[in-house]
Design an enzyme around this catalytic site. Structure first.
Site, PDB file in Angstrom:
ATOM      1  N   GLY A 128       0.803  -1.222   0.000  1.00  0.00           N
ATOM      2  CA  GLY A 128       0.000   0.000   0.000  1.00  0.00           C
ATOM      3  C   GLY A 128       0.835   1.272   0.000  1.00  0.00           C
ATOM      4  O   GLY A 128       0.350   2.351   0.366  1.00  0.00           O
ATOM      5  N   HIS A 136      11.914   0.716   0.804  1.00  0.00           N
ATOM      6  CA  HIS A 136      11.510  -0.673   1.044  1.00  0.00           C
ATOM      7  C   HIS A 136      12.567  -1.400   1.874  1.00  0.00           C
ATOM      8  O   HIS A 136      12.537  -2.615   2.005  1.00  0.00           O
ATOM      9  CB  HIS A 136      11.334  -1.423  -0.288  1.00  0.00           C
ATOM     10  N   SER A 138       0.027  -9.672  -5.311  1.00  0.00           N
ATOM     11  CA  SER A 138       0.268  -8.355  -5.898  1.00  0.00           C
ATOM     12  C   SER A 138       1.701  -8.258  -6.434  1.00  0.00           C
ATOM     13  O   SER A 138       1.941  -7.779  -7.552  1.00  0.00           O
ATOM     14  CB  SER A 138       0.015  -7.278  -4.832  1.00  0.00           C
TER      15      SER A 138
END
Ligand code: A3P
Length: 286
Positions: A46, A104, A136
């Site tokens: 998200g 990340h 995803s």
């Protein structure tokens, strides 16, 4: 080529070829600014959704007049984007404040100013159930390799088998549990994808309060309305960045049911139980 073969290891974590050793060596001392707002995420949980919401809040509060697309142009700080000439952190160094920073990285490889934030630095951490995250990432990975001109797709069978052990920016559990150590630190806000799907308005209110900006009720409602999947998708699809164009896929909870076999689901459940039981993290899978 199999995904596993594309990955390389650095201090116990796996990285895609767009992240280099030179970058990872440099990032712990990256200069974080006092008014930086950071989204620290495992991919596909998200990140872009949160980023968009934060950008809309900052614009509504008069703190920036840049579009989300230009704020996000450096991409994740550790990655050199497909169309980029330099990794994100070098581009961020030239950006005006307030900056929106994406990473990340697992917590122990992140800049010290993000893993141990001081003063007004804000770090938002999205989290998503690992089955939907895997699905995803699988679709995103195959879209990206196509953009790079590689023709042989990774099969879901192989991807699902590897996700729990060898995945970009993983292991997933260590990534999530690393950041989760900061749950009681007021510089951090943890948000679950599934909670945001179920009650976006409350999530936006939470983020507004966390960012300490003053917005009236109708502005907040407008931001939540503009941030639904359907309303956000056109912005992502029309982004200047190829990676961002590949982000808005389905935007739902439970898409894993369309692709996981009963055996794959069982293997994930066993792994999930082993890694997350007793940690205080529980995910909704539907
Ligand atoms: P799916 O592939 O399951 O559709 P990230 O931004 O971390 O790369 O995450 C991408 C995932 O977030 C994709 O999931 C994407 O569709 C979803 N997403 C993006 N914007 C969203 C929104 N406004 N509402 C719900 N999901 C969204």
């Amino acid at each position: 080529m199999s995904m596993e073969k594309m990955l390389w290891e650095y201090k116990g974590f796996c990285f895609p070829p767009g992240v280099t050793k030179e970058t990872l060596d440099a990032l712990p001392s990256f200069q974080v600014r006092d008014d930086d707002i950071v989204v620290a995420s495992f991919p596909k949980t998200g990140t872009n959704w949160l980023f968009e919401i934060v950008a809309k809040i900052l614009r509504a509060a008069g703190k920036t007049d840049s579009s989300a697309d230009s704020l996000i142009s450096p991409g994740p700080m550790e990655i050199k984007l497909l169309t980029g000439t330099r990794p994100g952190y070098l581009m961020l160094a030239d950006m005006p404040s307030p900056r929106l920073v994406i990473t990340h990285l697992p917590i122990h490889l992140a800049p010290k100013g993000i893993s141990k934030p001081q003063n007004k630095v804000k770090v938002l951490v999205p989290m998503r159930n690992p089955k939907d995250t895997a699905v995803s990432l699988y679709h995103f990975h195959n879209k990206l390799i196509k953009l790079k001109g590689v023709t042989d797709n990774v099969s879901w069978e192989e991807f699902a088998r590897n996700f729990t052990r060898k995945v970009p920016f993983g292991p997933f559990d260590e990534h999530i549990l690393g950041w989760w150590q900061m749950r009681d630190d007021p510089h951090f806000l943890f948000l679950k994808y599934e909670d945001m799907k179920k009650d976006l308005l409350s999530a936006v209110k939470n983020i507004v309060a966390f960012l300490e900006v003053d917005l009236d009720e109708s502005t907040i409602k407008g931001i939540a309305e503009a941030s639904t999947f359907t309303n956000m998708k056109p912005d992502l699809d029309n982004s200047k960045l190829a990676e961002r164009q590949a982000v808005a896929r389905k935007g739902i909870i439970g898409d894993w049911k369309n692709i996981f076999t009963p055996e794959q689901s069982k293997a994930f459940d066993t792994w999930y139980e082993e890694k997350f039981a007793g940690t205080g993290i529980t995910f909704d899978f539907e």
